[in-house]
Design a protein around this motif. Structure first.
Motif, PDB file in Angstrom:
ATOM      1  N   CYS A  38      47.702  44.485  48.316  1.00 13.08           N
ATOM      2  CA  CYS A  38      46.522  45.271  47.928  1.00 13.08           C
ATOM      3  C   CYS A  38      45.216  44.484  47.926  1.00 13.08           C
ATOM      4  O   CYS A  38      44.141  45.082  47.886  1.00 13.08           O
ATOM      5  N   SER A  44      37.877  44.659  51.021  1.00 13.44           N
ATOM      6  CA  SER A  44      37.021  45.376  51.983  1.00 13.44           C
ATOM      7  C   SER A  44      36.234  46.485  51.279  1.00 13.44           C
ATOM      8  O   SER A  44      35.077  46.726  51.609  1.00 13.44           O
ATOM      9  N   ILE A  45      36.828  47.137  50.291  1.00  8.01           N
ATOM     10  CA  ILE A  45      36.067  48.153  49.535  1.00  8.01           C
ATOM     11  C   ILE A  45      34.958  47.471  48.720  1.00  8.01           C
ATOM     12  O   ILE A  45      33.823  47.947  48.662  1.00  8.01           O
ATOM     13  N   GLN A  49      31.005  48.371  49.153  1.00  9.77           N
ATOM     14  CA  GLN A  49      30.266  48.992  48.050  1.00  9.77           C
ATOM     15  C   GLN A  49      29.205  48.082  47.437  1.00  9.77           C
ATOM     16  O   GLN A  49      28.180  48.557  46.961  1.00  9.77           O
ATOM     17  N   THR A 127      46.676  45.327  40.727  1.00  7.08           N
ATOM     18  CA  THR A 127      46.899  46.303  41.792  1.00  7.08           C
ATOM     19  C   THR A 127      48.390  46.437  42.068  1.00  7.08           C
ATOM     20  O   THR A 127      48.842  46.334  43.208  1.00  7.08           O
ATOM     21  N   ILE A 144      46.608  49.665  38.917  1.00  3.96           N
ATOM     22  CA  ILE A 144      45.516  50.452  39.493  1.00  3.96           C
ATOM     23  C   ILE A 144      45.560  50.319  41.013  1.00  3.96           C
ATOM     24  O   ILE A 144      46.269  49.470  41.545  1.00  3.96           O
ATOM     25  N   GLY A 145      44.767  51.140  41.690  1.00  3.09           N
ATOM     26  CA  GLY A 145      44.668  51.077  43.145  1.00  3.09           C
ATOM     27  C   GLY A 145      43.546  50.158  43.606  1.00  3.09           C
ATOM     28  O   GLY A 145      42.831  49.555  42.794  1.00  3.09           O
ATOM     29  N   ASN A 146      43.391  50.065  44.925  1.00  2.00           N
ATOM     30  CA  ASN A 146      42.378  49.182  45.519  1.00  2.00           C
ATOM     31  C   ASN A 146      40.959  49.562  45.087  1.00  2.00           C
ATOM     32  O   ASN A 146      40.118  48.693  44.845  1.00  2.00           O
ATOM     33  N   THR A 147      40.681  50.865  45.039  1.00  3.81           N
ATOM     34  CA  THR A 147      39.326  51.314  44.713  1.00  3.81           C
ATOM     35  C   THR A 147      38.927  50.868  43.308  1.00  3.81           C
ATOM     36  O   THR A 147      37.845  50.310  43.099  1.00  3.81           O
ATOM     37  N   ASP A 148      39.821  51.125  42.345  1.00  2.72           N
ATOM     38  CA  ASP A 148      39.525  50.718  40.966  1.00  2.72           C
ATOM     39  C   ASP A 148      39.403  49.199  40.861  1.00  2.72           C
ATOM     40  O   ASP A 148      38.555  48.679  40.121  1.00  2.72           O
ATOM     41  N   ALA A 150      38.412  47.174  43.217  1.00  2.00           N
ATOM     42  CA  ALA A 150      37.123  46.793  43.814  1.00  2.00           C
ATOM     43  C   ALA A 150      35.983  47.080  42.845  1.00  2.00           C
ATOM     44  O   ALA A 150      35.016  46.314  42.748  1.00  2.00           O
ATOM     45  N   PHE A 151      36.114  48.179  42.113  1.00  3.03           N
ATOM     46  CA  PHE A 151      35.095  48.519  41.114  1.00  3.03           C
ATOM     47  C   PHE A 151      35.029  47.427  40.039  1.00  3.03           C
ATOM     48  O   PHE A 151      33.947  46.983  39.644  1.00  3.03           O
TER      49      PHE A 151
ATOM     50  N   GLU B  88      47.431  52.179  46.946  1.00  2.00           N
ATOM     51  CA  GLU B  88      46.431  53.179  47.325  1.00  2.00           C
ATOM     52  C   GLU B  88      46.633  53.600  48.778  1.00  2.00           C
ATOM     53  O   GLU B  88      46.042  54.586  49.243  1.00  2.00           O
ATOM     54  N   ASN B 114      44.043  57.307  41.787  1.00  2.00           N
ATOM     55  CA  ASN B 114      43.639  56.764  43.089  1.00  2.00           C
ATOM     56  C   ASN B 114      43.035  57.852  43.975  1.00  2.00           C
ATOM     57  O   ASN B 114      42.044  57.616  44.672  1.00  2.00           O
ATOM     58  N   PHE B 176      32.498  55.036  42.841  1.00  2.00           N
ATOM     59  CA  PHE B 176      31.255  54.274  43.055  1.00  2.00           C
ATOM     60  C   PHE B 176      30.029  55.200  43.031  1.00  2.00           C
ATOM     61  O   PHE B 176      29.022  54.895  42.400  1.00  2.00           O
TER      62      PHE B 176
END
Lengths: 433, 188
Positions: A38, A44-45, A49, A127, A144-148, A150-151, B88, B114, B176
């Protein structure tokens, strides 16, 4: 009204006096962990962002532990390790445990504990769904996932819905042949694979507090298999002794209030626990080992964040010592530290490694390995319609690599006893005879 | 945000875990490379046991041989959809294959989170169980204003649960954009 330990930790990290289940809050993150599967997507996210040249919120709070697809010729998997290296270099991250170096650890959840990143009272996100493991240290931890992720890398914060808590209390003493794995399989069987969805699973009682840190980790590790947000056990002297050997970092101990509110409470008599398996193809498909003794097996697998710790191998070695396995048996230490311990720890003068080798078992390198199937050349990956007994955490269809295989989840004692006979076997047959 | 979502149904059962949605051996591809990421669409749902793949009959592949896009853009699921791993890649592979909505009886929380935070598609909860009401291949339309799902193949309309507090993140697009809208992180 009182608060549970989970509520107290979340409130403290949101800068609030108190929180209630259902509250949506932003919490400050103490540790973010990611790995080779992950990490690349997360980075990359993060760059998309926050900008190509953005820096992570706190270098000291990011921990990167490659562990999933390590000992493989798969070029994409190896490329992903290079992506981790590149990001670590760009960001000058101190807590990276690179493949092929002395720093390599292995399975992230045990490595977090062994390297001192699990500290009572903290908030840790990872992750990986088995990040719930860290809750054994009296901290809040969840996957958590990649998006969270990255946040968090960009902000150091994440929104959390405060979970209701469920209390599982075990009083008395567990029988000698029963391990934490039996206890968690029993509870998942009772409440189902969605029985704790969105909730905290809090473990209490003198029987739980008599367990080692490794056994406590097994209990919290599989909270996700009941849908739980986190597993958690209040820190005590066993916890602080472990933590102090691993880190000088400060920590804070939280305990649930007497009048804390629980969505669910159940008290079990620990002495009535029995060895349990989860039959194919779901972790809640519970049966007593004694009900499954006619199940013939093709292989046994002892490893993973759930069942690849030193305690797990001590248990397996106790049964395998001086005997021969009847089926292919795979031994995969979770981390390098566990692997090194296999060469040091002895039973009646014989090292665990020698016990396993003399029993005819195969030894693999520390990683997640076949717990989740992985690339085709993964050590111990299930083939065809094999029937496997495994100390891992999931027996979903195809999880260990073959959609036709049948996986029974069990404790290390039960897996070792079954390896010796070729069918599912109650470890009591060996322990008490 | 589109106020209706139209698509063809692909029906699955209970406890569809993330290893079924995207088996671990495929978690090696880049999610950011425009070409390489197509592999996720190609292998989406490839771990679902054959008899469960495309209910009620089963044995219906989600994507045709070697294609990265599926003709099915609305997934119908039972209880505990998306249980298991936090990968994800699971909601991502569904989006890459063209999924625009899932209607399930309930979700595993990391998958749900997700889906919302990443803005992959909208995870709806149905008021009643839909798995036996809808067949793979049925022509569906979801009306977001009315919170309904209509099966145009059978002319039946079903109620969906309110999206609740996550609607703000869904409307913003992802976590975001939501954080930018609320001033938590600076606007890009």
């Amino acid at each position: 009204m009182g608060m549970t330990i989970t509520e107290k930790i979340l409130a403290a990290h949101a800068g609030k006096e108190s929180v209630r289940p259902g509250d949506n809050i932003w919490v400050d993150v103490d540790v973010l962990m990611t790995h080779d599967v992950c990490g690349p997507g997360t980075f990359s996210i993060f760059k998309k962002q926050f900008g190509e040249n953005a820096k992570v919120w706190d270098r000291d709070k990011v921990v990167i532990i490659p562990d999933h697809f390590i000992f493989t010729k798969d070029t994409h998997a190896n490329r992903n390790i290079d992506i981790l290296r590149q990001f670590v270099k760009e960001q000058s991250l101190p807590h990276y445990f690179d493949v092929g170096t002395d720093r390599y650890k292995g399975v992230c959840h045990l490595a977090l504990a062994q390297e001192g990143f699990n500290r009572p009272g903290e908030v840790l996100f990872g992750t990986d769904s088995h990040t719930s493991t860290s809750g054994a240290f009296g901290m809040f931890s969840t996957g958590i996932g990649n998006t969270d992720a990255a946040f968090i890398l960009g902000t150091g914060k994440l929104w959390v819905k405060v979970p209701e808590s469920m209390c599982f209390e075990f009083t008395g003493t567990f029988p000698e042949h029963v391990m934490a794995k039996d206890v968690i399989l029993n509870v998942i069987g009772d409440i189902g694979v969605d029985g704790a969805t969105y909730r905290a699973m809090e473990w209490r009682g003198d029987a739980v507090m008599s367990l080692s840190m490794e056994e406590r980790m097994t209990l919290c590790n599989m909270a996700i298999e009941a849908g739980g947000k986190n597993g958690i056990i209040e820190a005590d002297e066993v916890t602080t002794d472990y933590v102090k050997q691993r880190t000088d970092a400060p920590y804070k101990i939280y305990k649930s209030d007497e009048d804390a509110q629980y969505f669910f409470k159940k008290t079990y008599n620990a002495s009535e626990m029995e060895p349990i398996v989860a039959k194919p193809h779901s972790p809640d498909n519970k049966a007593k080992v004694s009900e499954c003794v006619d199940v013939k097996l093709d292989r046994a697998y002892i490893g993973s964040c759930t069942g690849g710790k030193l305690t797990d191998f001590m248990a397996a070695a106790r049964l395998l010592k001086g005997k021969k396995v009847q089926i292919d048996t795979f031994i995969v230490p979770a981390t390098r530290e566990v692997e090194q311990d296999l060469y040091k720890e002895k039973i009646d003068g014989e090292t665990l490694v020698d016990i396993f080798k003399n029993a005819g078992a195969y030894l693999g390198d520390p990683s997640c390995a076949a717990c989740l199937g992985g690339p085709q050349d993964t050590f111990g990956r299930a083939k065809d319609n094999q029937v496997v007994i495994s100390t891992t955490n999931r027996n979903f269809p195809g999880r260990m690599g073959s959609k036709q295989s049948h996986v029974y989840l069990a404790s290390p004692y039960t897996a070792a006893a079954s390896a010796l006979t070729g069918h599912i076997t109650n470890p009591a047959d060996f322990i008490y005879n | 945000m589109n106020k209706v979502i139209e698509g063809v149904a692909y029906v699955l059962g209970n406890d569809v875990d993330t290893d079924q949605i995207i088996p671990a051996e495929h978690l090696v591809y880049s999610l950011s490379d425009p070409e390489e990421r197509k592999n996720y669409g190609k292998f989406a749902m490839s771990g679902v046991p054959a008899d469960q793949a495309g209910l009620p009959a089963g044995k219906i592949p989600f994507t045709e041989n070697g294609q990265s896009e599926s003709k099915y853009s609305i997934i119908i699921g039972g209880k505990n959809f998306g249980c298991g791993s936090s990968r994800e890649h699971a909601p991502a592979c569904m989006e890459i294959a063209g999924v625009r909505a899932v209607v399930a009886e309930s979700y595993a929380r990391i998958f749900y989170r997700n889906s919302v935070d990443g803005g992959f598609f909208i995870p709806f909860e149905s008021v009643k169980r839909m798995v036996e009401e809808i067949k793979t291949g049925d022509d569906l339309i979801i009306d977001l204003n009315k919170s309904t799902l209509t099966n145009r193949s059978s002319n039946k309309t079903y109620e969906l649960k309110s999206l609740g507090e996550v609607i703000e993140i869904i409307e913003a697009g992802n976590i975001f954009e939501y954080a930018r809208k609320t001033g938590m992180i600076p606007s890009a």
